[in-house]
Scaffold this motif. Structure first.
Motif, mmCIF file in Angstrom:
data_model
loop_
_atom_site.group_PDB
_atom_site.id
_atom_site.type_symbol
_atom_site.label_atom_id
_atom_site.label_comp_id
_atom_site.label_asym_id
_atom_site.label_seq_id
_atom_site.Cartn_x
_atom_site.Cartn_y
_atom_site.Cartn_z
ATOM 1 N N TYR A 1 0.821 -1.224 0.000
ATOM 2 C CA TYR A 1 0.000 0.000 0.000
ATOM 3 C C TYR A 1 0.851 1.268 0.000
ATOM 4 O O TYR A 1 0.583 2.213 -0.735
ATOM 5 C CB TYR A 1 -0.921 -0.031 1.215
ATOM 6 C CG TYR A 1 -2.028 1.009 1.172
ATOM 7 C CD1 TYR A 1 -3.170 0.804 0.409
ATOM 8 C CD2 TYR A 1 -1.913 2.202 1.895
ATOM 9 C CE1 TYR A 1 -4.190 1.747 0.368
ATOM 10 C CE2 TYR A 1 -2.920 3.163 1.856
ATOM 11 C CZ TYR A 1 -4.056 2.922 1.091
ATOM 12 O OH TYR A 1 -5.061 3.871 1.054
ATOM 13 N N ASP A 2 1.919 1.278 0.822
ATOM 14 C CA ASP A 2 2.721 2.493 0.969
ATOM 15 C C ASP A 2 3.494 2.850 -0.277
ATOM 16 O O ASP A 2 3.971 3.966 -0.436
ATOM 17 C CB ASP A 2 3.726 2.312 2.121
ATOM 18 C CG ASP A 2 2.987 2.281 3.441
ATOM 19 O OD1 ASP A 2 1.879 2.837 3.474
ATOM 20 O OD2 ASP A 2 3.510 1.678 4.401
ATOM 21 N N GLN A 3 3.676 1.862 -1.140
ATOM 22 C CA GLN A 3 4.487 2.149 -2.322
ATOM 23 C C GLN A 3 3.673 2.542 -3.558
ATOM 24 O O GLN A 3 4.222 2.790 -4.620
ATOM 25 C CB GLN A 3 5.321 0.920 -2.649
ATOM 26 C CG GLN A 3 6.633 0.974 -1.896
ATOM 27 C CD GLN A 3 7.126 -0.397 -1.548
ATOM 28 O OE1 GLN A 3 6.839 -1.370 -2.232
ATOM 29 N NE2 GLN A 3 7.874 -0.459 -0.460
ATOM 30 N N ILE A 4 2.370 2.598 -3.382
ATOM 31 C CA ILE A 4 1.529 2.869 -4.564
ATOM 32 C C ILE A 4 1.633 4.332 -4.976
ATOM 33 O O ILE A 4 1.623 5.230 -4.135
ATOM 34 C CB ILE A 4 0.064 2.482 -4.276
ATOM 35 C CG1 ILE A 4 -0.039 0.964 -4.088
ATOM 36 C CG2 ILE A 4 -0.862 2.942 -5.395
ATOM 37 C CD1 ILE A 4 -1.378 0.469 -3.641
ATOM 38 N N GLN A 5 1.731 4.546 -6.281
ATOM 39 C CA GLN A 5 1.701 5.881 -6.864
ATOM 40 C C GLN A 5 0.239 6.185 -7.156
ATOM 41 O O GLN A 5 -0.280 5.825 -8.215
ATOM 42 C CB GLN A 5 2.452 5.843 -8.211
ATOM 43 C CG GLN A 5 3.872 6.292 -8.176
ATOM 44 C CD GLN A 5 3.930 7.805 -8.007
ATOM 45 O OE1 GLN A 5 3.004 8.510 -8.408
ATOM 46 N NE2 GLN A 5 4.999 8.291 -7.387
ATOM 47 N N TRP A 6 -0.444 6.832 -6.253
ATOM 48 C CA TRP A 6 -1.906 6.936 -6.383
ATOM 49 C C TRP A 6 -2.345 7.687 -7.628
ATOM 50 O O TRP A 6 -3.351 7.360 -8.244
ATOM 51 C CB TRP A 6 -2.517 7.541 -5.112
ATOM 52 C CG TRP A 6 -2.335 6.588 -3.982
ATOM 53 C CD1 TRP A 6 -1.380 6.627 -3.023
ATOM 54 C CD2 TRP A 6 -3.084 5.388 -3.768
ATOM 55 N NE1 TRP A 6 -1.488 5.529 -2.196
ATOM 56 C CE2 TRP A 6 -2.540 4.755 -2.631
ATOM 57 C CE3 TRP A 6 -4.161 4.777 -4.403
ATOM 58 C CZ2 TRP A 6 -3.022 3.564 -2.127
ATOM 59 C CZ3 TRP A 6 -4.663 3.592 -3.904
ATOM 60 C CH2 TRP A 6 -4.078 2.995 -2.774
ATOM 61 N N SER A 7 -1.551 8.706 -7.995
ATOM 62 C CA SER A 7 -2.003 9.505 -9.145
ATOM 63 C C SER A 7 -2.012 8.654 -10.424
ATOM 64 O O SER A 7 -2.725 8.956 -11.376
ATOM 65 C CB SER A 7 -1.131 10.740 -9.315
ATOM 66 O OG SER A 7 0.201 10.329 -9.462
ATOM 67 N N PHE B 1 -3.308 5.823 -10.695
ATOM 68 C CA PHE B 1 -4.613 5.134 -10.758
ATOM 69 C C PHE B 1 -5.740 6.083 -11.187
ATOM 70 O O PHE B 1 -6.841 5.649 -11.514
ATOM 71 C CB PHE B 1 -4.996 4.561 -9.393
ATOM 72 C CG PHE B 1 -4.225 3.317 -9.012
ATOM 73 C CD1 PHE B 1 -3.639 2.510 -9.972
ATOM 74 C CD2 PHE B 1 -4.133 2.946 -7.673
ATOM 75 C CE1 PHE B 1 -2.961 1.349 -9.606
ATOM 76 C CE2 PHE B 1 -3.446 1.798 -7.298
ATOM 77 C CZ PHE B 1 -2.860 1.000 -8.267
ATOM 78 N N ARG B 2 -5.444 7.412 -11.119
ATOM 79 C CA ARG B 2 -6.509 8.365 -11.428
ATOM 80 C C ARG B 2 -6.994 8.168 -12.866
ATOM 81 O O ARG B 2 -6.177 8.133 -13.792
ATOM 82 C CB ARG B 2 -5.988 9.796 -11.239
ATOM 83 C CG ARG B 2 -7.075 10.846 -11.222
ATOM 84 C CD ARG B 2 -6.530 12.214 -10.904
ATOM 85 N NE ARG B 2 -5.587 12.705 -11.912
ATOM 86 C CZ ARG B 2 -5.956 13.180 -13.099
ATOM 87 N NH1 ARG B 2 -7.224 13.229 -13.429
ATOM 88 N NH2 ARG B 2 -5.035 13.591 -13.950
#
Ligand code: LAN
Length: 748
Positions: free
Chosen positions: A286-292, A294-295
């Motif tokens: 979870y901590d390594q996810i590049q959330w942007s 997924f946008r």
């Protein structure tokens, strides 16, 4: 309340409670052993046969009725014996058995209750909202919810958008999370299969926007991975075409509370369970996810509506607005949050905290909880959660609405009113209760300060479910008005004058329908069309089509016209007469204008071309047209006759709605056949032979007790999501056979 999700040793007796249409299931003690055993047997048999049909047959409700426990039911489980004088007439026997059985299912307050489930993306919203707001479910509810989820898991481990659908990320990730929140462990084989599906399809980052929203509130996704849900849009002047109040009401009231929670980046408590789920849904930690990254990303399996490039640019620009500092930004956000909360509360107040539908119900609940977890609004919301839960042999589900009470009662009444007097006499009480329900459900006043809350008028209209819900709908008003007029009509010495709905009230309904007509001559659903069609390019939902504005629909227009047509017949000299004549004329032109070259109409709220056909023909015939005077009607009948199957039946698959092309189902369906036969009889189609074959199909499909089998799902919304109308299997065969009986006696 117990928190355990383990199967209980002592299953409760579930009883359906109701009051003025409000309905909810309650586990009660002491248990009625017979009934508990019968319920368990029917559940087992559903699960063993679930590969054959995804649909429930509402066996739990039917068992309650059979045991005489449907409180206040006048028939109290007693099926009327077939009268001797018709014993040798198979058509009359089938009709008699049909109404006699159906009457035993009527609730004491006059409405018919039934399973209005189907969509699989609704209950997860309630489960997440209840988890975040620390609102516990009863242990028996949890048990039934888990049963439901497991029953509707596909072979590949995933879940669809609705019960007959292939697996998609939206259904699968949300159902997985729901199981976990209900207490299913990560190592349970069904949970493992669902998780595997999610991971095999790239992880939950590919869930559509609405799913991203739910995961973010729960705390297992980050708000920065969402396309912006900018609440400031609500501060724009209404004159602008992109003002959200111009959107279709369902669309705007869902994005309204979503934008409020997005604006405040609301997240529930990060419990150990939430932290566990964070690590179960993605390919990376979870901590390594590049959330942007997924946008705007959507799993291929889920895409129904391709989002245009221009839309992506708009979300990009709004993301900059979110991320860049500028003066007054905080003030602006606060104003937007205050405005959206006020509108949420307005919606809550005007619907008695039921809210317009299952999605905004639970998101509004979250809004008021984040605002103040101890407020009276929170208590009122909690009390109304059960209105959406339905129990059937496949388990407990969240319904698509708080029920379809008025809609079904209006159709049942119209079906009954076509039944010959000779057969109807024993059902006086049934009719009078149905009329009672229709009478108390009419909306008698507008929403207070309605313009502030962007609400259309309501006075005189009928809603789809209950008076407490109260959102007015054009076609429900048409059907409610037609049903009331028929029940009160002359051969209807059925309803004593003192109990009748007054002419003033009926005229208010007619006027409401007139005010609902769009400039194109058609009628939309809840309101006049408020925005331009190009707004559809901004549809961000990926999984739903045509959600941005309220369009004119063939079905809504037909029901509205039928209401007006019946009113004109009953009160030909009423002062509204000139307006009604003009309105019907342009209504007919609208219906003709949406007919396809081949004579068919695409139906938006039922499956599909047959559904629309029935509505159009019903409207045409109630305003006095026939195939002899209307080419449109003749072409429509020819189209439908060309689709009849060899055994006399019709059957249309839900793929008709999705693909927008007539698609035959594998077998004949009683509801499709009912629609086709009702309409062909209403059109007094000259060739009796195909009608006779259809009637025979319906008679042969009837079960011993007068019920008909529950087959494929037959309701739809937004092109892609199916919804169950469980009463249709009784109402339409009864209606069709009665119309056919009248047709035969008139033509012989
Ligand atoms: C309904 C149910 C009733 C239906 C008819 C009256 C039958 C129709 O003629 C007009 C549209 C209407 C009112 C309708 C619209 C869409 C609804 C409200 C639903 C199908 C019930 C559930 C659905 C709602 C949108 C589900 C929540 C999902 C969202 C995409 C917000």
């Amino acid at each position: 309340m117990s928190e355990s999700a383990e199967p209980q040793e002592h299953l409760p007796t579930w009883l359906l409670r109701y009051q003025r249409g409000r309905q909810w299931w309650e586990p009660t003690t002491p248990a009625n052993k017979d009934l508990v055993d019968a319920m368990e047997t029917t559940r087992r048999s559903y699960t063993a046969n679930r590969h054959k049909t995804a649909h429930s047959s509402d066996r739990i409700l039917r068992l309650v009725a059979e045991h005489g426990l449907l409180e206040g039911n006048p028939k109290n489980s007693k099926i009327e014996p077939v009268p001797d004088r018709v014993a040798n007439d198979p058509l009359a026997v089938a009709i008699h058995k049909g109404i006699s059985y159906f009457a035993t299912l009527q609730c004491g307050d006059g409405h018919w209750a039934g399973d209005y489930g189907g969509p699989m993306f609704l209950m997860p919203g309630m489960i997440i909202a209840c988890y975040v707001t620390k609102t516990p479910f009863h242990a028996s509810q949890k048990q039934e919810m888990i049963r439901y989820l497991r029953n509707h898991q596909n072979h590949d481990g995933g879940f669809g958008l609705h019960i007959e659908h292939k697996s998609i990320m939206f259904g699968t990730a949300l159902s997985y999370v729901s199981m976990r929140l209900l207490g299913v462990g990560p190592d349970h084989p069904d949970a493992m299969r669902a998780r595997q599906w999610v991971l095999d399809h790239g992880g939950a980052g590919g869930i559509p926007g609405w799913g991203k929203f739910w995961l973010s509130v729960l705390g297992v996704y980050e708000w920065s991975g969402l396309d912006p849900l900018t609440p400031e849009f609500w501060l724009l002047p209404y004159a602008l075409p992109v003002h959200p109040a111009r959107f279709w009401c369902h669309c705007r009231v869902v994005y309204l509370p979503m934008s409020h929670l997005y604006g405040r980046r609301a997240v529930g408590e990060l419990t150990d369970l939430v932290k566990d789920i964070r690590e179960e849904l993605y390919l990376e930690s979870y901590d390594q996810i590049q959330w942007s990254s997924f946008r705007g990303k959507c799993c291929e399996e889920d895409v129904y509506v391709q989002r245009p490039y221009l839309q992506r640019l708009l979300w990009g620009a709004l993301t900059i607005f979110e991320n860049v500092w500028f003066p007054f930004k905080k003030t602006l956000r606060q104003l937007a949050l205050d405005e959206t909360l006020e509108l949420v509360k307005g919606e809550d107040r005007s619907t008695n905290h039921i809210d317009i539908g299952p999605v905004n119900k639970v998101i509004n609940f979250l809004c008021v909880w984040f605002d103040n977890p101890n407020s009276p609004d929170v208590t009122k919301h909690r009390d109304r959660l059960k209105d959406y839960l339905w129990l059937a042999e496949d388990g407990m589900k969240m319904q698509g609405y708080n029920g379809s009470q008025l809609w079904d009662t209006a159709f049942a009444s119209q079906a009954f009113m076509t039944v010959g007097r000779d057969l109807l006499e024993p059902f006086r009480d049934t009719l009078s209760r149905a009329h009672d329900y229709i009478r108390i459900t009419q909306v008698k006043e507008d929403v207070p300060n309605r313009k502030r809350y962007y609400r259309h008028e309501s006075k005189g209209a009928w809603p789809f479910s209950t008076r407490d819900h109260g959102w007015p709908i054009a076609d429900c008003t048409g059907e409610g008005l037609a049903a009331a007029l028929l029940l009160q009509s002359e051969h209807g010495t059925w309803i004593p004058k003192t109990e009748q709905i007054s002419l003033d009230r009926l005229a208010e309904a007619a006027e409401m329908i007139l005010n609902y007509q769009n400039d194109d001559g058609g009628w939309a659903t809840y309101e006049l069309t408020r925005g331009p069609a190009w707004l559809e390019y901004l549809n961000p939902s990926e999984v739903f089509g045509d959600i941005m504005i309220d369009y004119s629909y063939v079905e809504c227009s037909s029901s509205a016209m039928k209401g007006l047509g019946e009113f004109r017949k009953a009160y030909p000299d009423h002062p509204l007469r000139t307006r009604i004549d003009k309105s019907i004329e342009s209504g007919v032109r609208f219906i003709e204008s949406c007919q396809r070259e081949d004579g068919s109409w695409y139906g938006s709220w039922g499956v599909c071309f047959l559904y629309a056909f029935w509505f159009a023909i019903d409207a045409y015939s109630s305003v006095g047209l026939s195939p002899a005077t209307s080419i449109s009607m003749r072409k429509a009948c020819e189209f439908v006759l060309s689709k009849q199957k060899a055994d006399g039946s019709w059957g249309e698959s839900y793929l008709s709605s999705e693909k927008q092309v007539y698609t035959q189902s594998d077998h004949g369906l009683v509801v499709s056949t009912g629609w086709a036969l009702v309409a062909l009889c209403m059109a007094t189609w000259h060739d009796r032979q195909p009608l006779e074959k259809a009637a025979q199909f319906l008679i042969q499909s009837q079960e011993q007790n007068g019920d008909w089998p529950q087959q494929n799902i037959c309701g739809v919304f937004n092109k892609n999501c199916m919804i169950s109308y469980s009463q249709y299997r009784n109402i339409f065969p009864i209606w069709a056979l009665s119309e056919y009986r009248n047709y035969c006696s008139e033509s012989s």
